[in-house]
Enzyme design. Structure first.
Site, PDB file in Angstrom:
ATOM      1  N   GLU A 257       0.813  -1.216   0.000  1.00 41.64           N
ATOM      2  CA  GLU A 257       0.000   0.000   0.000  1.00 41.64           C
ATOM      3  C   GLU A 257       0.854   1.277   0.000  1.00 41.64           C
ATOM      4  O   GLU A 257       0.724   2.148   0.845  1.00 41.64           O
ATOM      5  CB  GLU A 257      -0.978  -0.016   1.176  1.00 41.64           C
ATOM      6  CG  GLU A 257      -2.015  -1.113   0.989  1.00 41.64           C
ATOM      7  CD  GLU A 257      -2.982  -1.254   2.139  1.00 41.64           C
ATOM      8  OE1 GLU A 257      -4.158  -1.564   1.884  1.00 41.64           O
ATOM      9  OE2 GLU A 257      -2.573  -1.066   3.300  1.00 41.64           O
TER      10      GLU A 257
ATOM     11  N   GLU B  14      -4.145 -10.404  -0.041  1.00 40.98           N
ATOM     12  CA  GLU B  14      -5.042 -10.334   1.109  1.00 40.98           C
ATOM     13  C   GLU B  14      -6.438 -10.710   0.631  1.00 40.98           C
ATOM     14  O   GLU B  14      -6.909 -10.196  -0.383  1.00 40.98           O
ATOM     15  CB  GLU B  14      -5.055  -8.924   1.730  1.00 40.98           C
ATOM     16  CG  GLU B  14      -3.712  -8.495   2.290  1.00 40.98           C
ATOM     17  CD  GLU B  14      -3.687  -7.044   2.768  1.00 40.98           C
ATOM     18  OE1 GLU B  14      -4.781  -6.485   3.020  1.00 40.98           O
ATOM     19  OE2 GLU B  14      -2.585  -6.479   2.878  1.00 40.98           O
TER      20      GLU B  14
END
Length: 1049
Positions: free
Chosen positions: A476, A540
């Site tokens: 991220e 994820e």
């Protein structure tokens, strides 16, 4: 005229606020190894037998608000620190009562954003002092001091002389202190640790923000003149993946005889050896090895490499012969496609934070093995170096991730969007914000050195481990030039592994696509897209926050149906709760964001694991294990079952199968073993032939198959169950309830109350409220609060942002039944009494409702049936309902546990023993279960929410301490009148109290003596909507007409 000289503060730019300074005087990063004085010692891999002295333990400690107000000259050996506190190293000072305490944010930076600058006046600083004497065995060595992990940056002094500086919280730092150390006398090491540095901007991970020396500190000895400095190993297999070349590069200082020996897995003999005379610099070896046993996560066979330099310097490391490559558009190991059945593992301990003890870490990995997990993503930083040794030995695929995240810039850019852009769907809006967010650091050339340094630290340290099959560049942090530079550097040093980074969403540079939390339809669409020439990994998925995740099975099935879908990593392994005490009451609980007064915070978003904070399994982990089972029944007949092998490399020859036949949930004498066909390879199917099974049953017949380890492995004991399946043997059955009697009912009426009585049972019914007031059997009262139609549940974490948001806006929690009319009369010659009730279930404020027709049928046999017909109407109806059914309360005598010889409080036939929901139930076997107390049915989530449901129930019986009982069943409202599956829940908590509580200890204060019972005809699924898709429609309780009937007897 007097000219005043000007002065400034600070007098110079501090290293911790200087982007051009990442390290001072640190040695070049190297592979993680230790040096020994003999081959025998080296092959033990025992650090206590190496030339290493551990400096962890008790240090003197002083805390300051910032570097400028910390004590000056503390590094002087003469400084008296006797009055300072003692602090254990490794540790994190916030967990020892220092500073403002732990601070949790997920995305947002906890500091004002002005990169590379961090606050100077609010930059907590820890001062550490430790005295040591060099052990005799190291006094003639080159001496280094090695810090395995310090958060976030530090300066170090030895004997008053500054040694150097390092930043990079999860990366090691090593300094040469040979010339500074007193080799014979006492030495002083002093460390000043800073909470924040410019590196903080690229360490913005979703975790507690805490500081200190949190990994071990070592005094490391190397030979003073000629020594091994670094080691690089690759195993290359031939085109048939049979024979291998072991390629080794050794970096040396000095000159002499350099010998490499490869020992077999038992360390009993040398397989191959080679010797060279070398001088300063690199020395390369290539050793052919004929048909070595291959390392995989299923067969973690390790050989042992020993490097000997001049017969005085010995280094050993485990070697796994395996080859990772991108081939045929897939990630392949040893030529075979693999499926990553993984977990995202942060470093967490409920008392120690990231200072995780070895045995606790090992227990994590053993727990993964017992739950069919084969892969670890070290989110979002390199783990403790000892983890990789365990992964090599136990067998895990590891995605090793660099210590890099700067998610907080996205919040800044998102806040700056125009109203039109803010209205875009989340994924479209994210593309806009990520492009701008990347400009801060990721696509900023001034930060290239800092980014590439993170890649170097990762790869140099961990390159030797066969378990690491993928490098990951971080998390991220958007995408830009600096990630391309990281990729290029890694490929120039280690071309033997593919590289992952999720934010390269088009796989422009990376070797694979990556996604977070996509719906199943999206990944299936990807798999069918022929233009996609690289595989997809879900770095994820199935967000495991609170009660959930739901619909795991569909993802795993997709991984095996479509080759380009190569698995994923559940988010995440464990909740990050920190054990603390309520300031007023002293009650212990696991804290999350905001519990330490930390602002801003992201509340309980840190509680999103398949383990509780104490690292015991949640129901979500049990369900994940079921989804990951490596053996599945794909079809069956009355005589056979076809199974498929979902291992990647091994046959099923190490598995044995046993069976048992159940009759109405009870084990029968029909039990034994079933022979598995030999040699069933990965992806292959095999047919199991059943022994002669019974064809007649007293009730429902079920065949349970159990697949177990035939013999013990390094991680699983013999007999351990890795998979099970259930096969129905007959059809459905009518309710087990006595419906007829020759006796007549006695009826007493008042204007507001009906009293109905039989020989052993009596009821009262309120005409005002349209509900049952009492239900007594043989003088034992069953009800404290009569059954009432309800449709709400305490929202789960996965409900809250999506379906739960709809329920909230529709005021569903405030909805209740309003009675419009009641009618009644005797039937069947007085043996049956029927009450018909019309109600409107609705909230205040809004106009939507569910019109209810309820029919209560009382029988002289003592049974009661309640039939409900519901019709949703009006504007603003919720899209889904949490549940439809009845809620009632039983008096405390039904709670169980009142005396040692009390009967079981609850017995049921259905799924168990644990909780289950319509999209989280496959791990719970069908059977007959019982609990001594109602408390045993409750799931104590660390953020209180809906829990403890049991689905696919055939019947449930509640038993009073004195022996009376009541049984609940549902039956089909059609002509068949057969038994129908339902859900039940029993606890000591009312829904409103569960919803209002923020922690379990707060909820326990609201615990009531009554037993709150829910009997549900249908219950909404769970999904993973806390950070992912909402409950799938096939598991959702969509708002539509319904009808059901419950029997109480």
């Amino acid at each position: 005229m007097i000219i005043m000289s000007s002065k400034t503060h600070p007098p110079f730019q501090p290293d911790w606020n200087n982007l051009s300074v990442l390290h001072k005087n640190t040695l070049h990063p190297r592979a993680n190894f230790y040096t020994y004085n003999s081959i025998q010692d080296a092959l033990t891999y025992d650090i206590t037998r190496s030339n290493t002295y551990c400096l962890s333990g008790t240090w003197k400690f002083n805390h300051a608000a910032n570097p400028y107000e910390s004590i000056e000259d503390f590094e002087d050996p003469a400084f008296d620190a006797a009055e300072w506190d003692d602090l254990s190293v490794p540790s994190m000072w916030q967990l020892n009562g220092y500073g403002k305490g732990p601070h949790y944010t997920n995305v947002n930076f906890p500091i004002p954003v002005d990169p590379p600058n961090v606050p100077s006046e609010e930059n907590e600083t820890g001062l550490y002092i430790r005295k040591f004497v060099v052990p005799d065995s190291l006094r003639r060595s080159q001496l280094r001091i090695r810090f395995e992990g310090v958060d976030s940056a530090f300066h170090v002094w030895v004997n008053g002389k500054e040694v150097g500086y390092h930043q990079g919280s999860r990366n090691p730092a090593e300094f040469d202190i040979t010339s500074i150390v007193d080799h014979a006398g006492e030495n002083t090491v002093a460390v000043r640790v800073y909470q924040y540095c410019d590196g903080t901007y690229i360490e913005d991970q979703d975790q507690w923000r805490m500081s200190g020396i949190y990994r071990d500190v070592y005094l490391v000895g190397f030979p003073s003149e000629s020594r091994v400095e670094n080691l690089f190993v690759q195993t290359k297999l031939d085109s048939q993946y049979i024979n291998a070349n072991l390629n080794i590069q050794v970096e040396v200082t000095g000159s002499g005889q350099l010998q490499v020996d490869l020992f077999d897995p038992l360390k009993s003999k040398v397989i191959t050896t080679k010797t060279k005379t070398v001088t300063q610099g690199p020395a390369a070896f290539s050793l052919p090895v004929e048909d070595p046993s291959k390392w995989t996560a299923e067969t973690p066979t390790l050989y042992h490499l020993v490097i000997s330099f001049n017969d005085v310097n010995f280094v050993a490391h485990r070697v796994g012969f395996r080859q990772v490559e991108m081939k045929d558009g897939l990630i392949k190991v040893n030529g075979e496609r693999i499926v990553l059945k993984g977990a995202n593992r942060h470093e967490h301990h409920p008392k120690l934070g990231r200072a995780v003890p070895f045995e606790f870490m090992k227990r994590d990995l053993m727990l993964m093995k017992t739950h069919n997990i084969n892969a670890i993503r070290t989110c979002h930083q390199p783990s403790d170096p000892r983890l990789y040794d365990l992964a090599d030995e136990l067998g895990f695929w590891v995605m090793d991730e660099a210590d890099l995240e700067c998610h907080g810039f996205e919040s800044i850019c998102d806040a700056a969007l125009s109203p039109e852009d803010r209205a875009l769907p989340f994924r479209e809006r994210q593309l806009l914000t990520r492009e701008d967010a990347a400009k801060w650091t990721t696509d900023n050339p001034a930060w290239e050195h800092a980014y590439v340094d993170r890649a170097k630290q990762l790869v140099y340290r961990d390159q030797l481990h066969p378990s690491i099959i993928i490098w990951s560049l971080g998390n991220e942090a958007f995408f830009g030039r600096n990630f391309k530079s990281m990729y290029d550097w890694i490929k120039s040093y280690d071309d033997s592994r593919p590289i992952h980074y999720e934010a390269d969403i088009y796989a422009e540079t990376m070797d694979m696509y990556s996604m977070m939390y996509p719906p199943i339809e999206i990944i299936v669409e990807f798999a069918k897209d022929q233009s996609k020439t690289k595989p997809l990994v879900l770095c994820e998925f199935i967000h495991a926050m609170g009660n959930g995740p739901g619909n795991i099975k569909e993802y795993i099935d997709a991984f095996y149906e479509y080759p380009k879908l190569q698995g994923g990593f559940v988010w995440e392994w464990a909740n990050h709760g920190l054990l603390t005490k309520d300031a007023e009451t002293g009650e212990e609980f696991f804290a999350y964001g905001g519990d330490f007064g930390d602002e801003p915070n992201d509340s309980n978003f840190i509680m999103d694991g398949v383990l509780h904070s104490d690292h015991t399994p949640t129901p979500g982990l049990i369900e994940y294990k079921k989804g990951l089972e490596p053996i599945k029944v794909i079809s069956y007949t009355p005589q056979t079952a076809t199974i498929i092998n979902r291992f990647d490399f091994i046959t099923l020859d190490h598995i044995e199968c046993s069976y048992v036949v159940l009759d109405e949930g009870k084990s029968t004498s029909h039990t034994g073993n079933i022979t598995l066909p030999s040699g069933t390879g990965p992806g292959q199917t095999a047919k199991l032939v059943f022994p002669r099974l019974p064809t007649e049953f007293s009730g429902e017949g079920v065949l349970q198959l159990s697949f177990r380890q035939r013999s013990a492995t390094t991680s699983l004991p013999a007999g351990f169950e890795i998979a099970f399946e259930e096969i129905p043997l007959n059809g459905s059955f009518p309710p087990i309830v006595k419906l007829s009697s020759v006796d007549k009912l006695n009826i007493t009426e008042t204007p507001t109350l009906l009293t109905i009585g039989s020989a052993s049972t009596s009821w009262t019914f309120s005409l005002v409220y349209g509900k049952l007031g009492s239900f007594s059997k043989n003088s034992t009262e069953l009800l404290a609060v009569g059954p009432e139609f309800t449709a709400y549940r305490a929202p789960t974490d996965n409900d809250a942002p999506q379906d739960g948001s709809d329920w909230k806006s529709r005021l569903l929690r405030l909805a209740k039944s309003r009675t419009r009319s009641c009618s009644w009369g005797l039937e069947d010659d007085g043996r049956v009494f029927v009450v018909r009730v019309k109600q409107r279930f609705c909230p205040p404020v809004l106009s939507w409702s569910i019109d209810l027709d309820l029919t209560y049928t009382f029988r002289s046999s003592g049974s009661l049936s309640i039939r409900v017909r519901g019709s949703p109407k009006g504007q603003n109806l919720p899209r889904t309902l949490p549940r439809i059914g009845f809620t009632m309360e039983l008096p405390n005598g039904w709670a169980g546990g009142a005396k040692s010889d009390a009967p079981p409080a609850v017995t049921w036939y259905g799924r168990g023993p644990g909780e289950s929901y319509r999209d989280k139930k496959l791990s719970q076997r069908v059977g007959r279960y019982q609990v001594a107390t109602v408390d045993e049915l409750w799931t104590d989530y660390e953020f209180p929410q809906e829990g403890g449901n049991r689905t696919d129930t055939r019947w449930v019986q509640f038993t009073h301490a004195e022996g009376e009982s009541i049984t609940a069943q549902f039956r089909d409202i059609g002509e068949s009148r057969q038994r129908k599956l339902f859900d039940f829940n029993a606890s000591h908590y009312r829904v409103a109290d569960v919803e209002a509580a923020r922690h379990p200890h707060e909820l326990r204060r609201k615990k009531i003596e009554n037993v709150v019972v829910r009997l549900d005809a249908a219950h909404h699924g769970l999904g993973s909507g806390s950070c992912g898709p909402r409950t799938r429609d096939e598991y959702a309780l969509l708002t539509r007409d319904f009808e059901f009937e419950v029997l109480l007897s």
